[in-house]
Design an enzyme around this catalytic site. Structure first.
Site, PDB file in Angstrom:
ATOM      1  N   SER A   1       0.804  -1.224   0.000  1.00 12.03           N
ATOM      2  CA  SER A   1       0.000   0.000   0.000  1.00 12.03           C
ATOM      3  C   SER A   1       0.835   1.272   0.000  1.00 12.03           C
ATOM      4  O   SER A   1       0.366   2.320  -0.444  1.00 12.03           O
ATOM      5  CB  SER A   1      -0.958   0.007   1.201  1.00 12.03           C
TER       6      SER A   1
ATOM      7  N   ASN B   1      -3.171 -10.081   7.289  1.00 18.19           N
ATOM      8  CA  ASN B   1      -1.987  -9.827   8.113  1.00 18.19           C
ATOM      9  C   ASN B   1      -1.010 -10.968   7.899  1.00 18.19           C
ATOM     10  O   ASN B   1      -1.332 -12.125   8.185  1.00 18.19           O
ATOM     11  CB  ASN B   1      -2.371  -9.742   9.596  1.00 18.19           C
TER      12      ASN B   1
ATOM     13  N   ASN C   1       7.560  -8.189   0.934  1.00 18.18           N
ATOM     14  CA  ASN C   1       8.020  -6.843   1.266  1.00 18.18           C
ATOM     15  C   ASN C   1       7.558  -6.372   2.645  1.00 18.18           C
ATOM     16  O   ASN C   1       8.171  -5.487   3.234  1.00 18.18           O
ATOM     17  CB  ASN C   1       7.519  -5.869   0.190  1.00 18.18           C
TER      18      ASN C   1
ATOM     19  N   SER D   1      17.476  -5.976   4.004  1.00 21.34           N
ATOM     20  CA  SER D   1      17.941  -4.630   4.370  1.00 21.34           C
ATOM     21  C   SER D   1      19.432  -4.668   4.645  1.00 21.34           C
ATOM     22  O   SER D   1      19.987  -5.714   5.013  1.00 21.34           O
ATOM     23  CB  SER D   1      17.216  -4.154   5.636  1.00 21.34           C
TER      24      SER D   1
ATOM     25  N   TYR E   1      15.200  -5.674  14.157  1.00 23.21           N
ATOM     26  CA  TYR E   1      15.069  -5.537  12.711  1.00 23.21           C
ATOM     27  C   TYR E   1      16.228  -6.232  12.000  1.00 23.21           C
ATOM     28  O   TYR E   1      16.033  -6.922  10.989  1.00 23.21           O
ATOM     29  CB  TYR E   1      15.035  -4.048  12.364  1.00 23.21           C
TER      30      TYR E   1
END
Length: 243
Positions: free
Chosen positions: A10, A60, A89, A141, A154
């Site tokens: 989104s 979800n 993603n 990442s 993360y």
């Protein structure tokens, strides 16, 4: 009809990737979102403005029953369509020093990135294996490559994605399914809007943040026929920060 499912499509990187896949490959795009319907509708409108098409698919990623229910239900309604491209993603940050990190911040970040990859990929890959074709691209990442202070959760989640990419690629290569990851550095998006860009860009050899469409072009290439012999790779796109 060949389709692409982009999780967390989104906003930000996910939206840019979804639009690029529609432009470059004529794929029918499944725009996954969790809660922000308005942003998802904007993303779909952008895809259509670019000449593509698609639909919204709400679930979800961290809840397996929800993922399976949404995807299996979609498949029953769309027997003529096949998800040939999956881009994992979806992800969130909950930054903070490890010594004071609430357990929930660890669990949420790991659940959406790492468990989300498991939930969505396991559902989709069954059908790729039967069709003997598919492209899977996981968004990792620089944090998962080098570790970043204040992002232990993360970094752990993205590190898990990188290792899973390498292992899964070996399992499915004989069925002509490729599994790769991209590892962006600092990219201008909702996720980085609160960072001090002027200060941080001094750490980056190219002296700027990247753009979402630069990452989207890389993902699009990995989903193309030109990338048929690339699998199990993690491609850094970070302006030289990890070189």
């Amino acid at each position: 009809m060949s389709c692409a499912l982009v999780t967390g499509a989104s906003r930000g990187l996910g939206r840019a990737i979804a639009v690029q896949l529609a432009k470059d490959h004529g794929l029918y795009i499944l725009v996954n979102y969790s809660s922000n319907l308005a942003a998802a509708e904007e993303a779909l409108e952008e895809i259509r403005t670019a000449g593509g098409d698609g639909e919204l698919l709400q679930f979800n990623v961290q809840t397996k029953t929800e993922v399976d229910g949404a995807l299996n239900g979609w498949r029953e309604r769309n027997e003529e369509k096949f998800i040939s491209v999956l881009v994992n993603n979806a992800g969130i940050t909950r930054d903070g020093l490890f010594m004071w990190m609430p357990e929930q911040d660890w669990d949420d970040v790991m659940s959406i990135s790492a468990k989300g990859l498991f939930n969505v990929t396991q559902n989709i890959i069954q059908h790729m294996l039967r069709k003997r074709t598919g492209r899977i691209v996981n968004v990792a990442s620089v944090s998962g490559m080098k570790g970043v202070a204040g992002q232990t959760n993360y970094s752990a989640a993205k590190g898990a994605i990188i290792s899973a990419t390498k292992a899964l690629a070996q399992e499915v290569a004989k069925r002509k399914i490729t599994v790769n990851a991209v590892a962006p550095g600092f990219i201008t998006s909702d996720m980085t809007k609160d960072l001090n860009e002027n200060e941080l860009k001094q750490m980056i050899p190219m002296n700027r943040f990247g753009k979402a469409d630069e990452v989207a072009h890389l993902v699009s290439f990995l989903c193309s026929d030109k990338a048929a012999y690339i699998t199990g790779e993690v491609i850094n796109i970070n302006g030289g920060i990890y070189s």
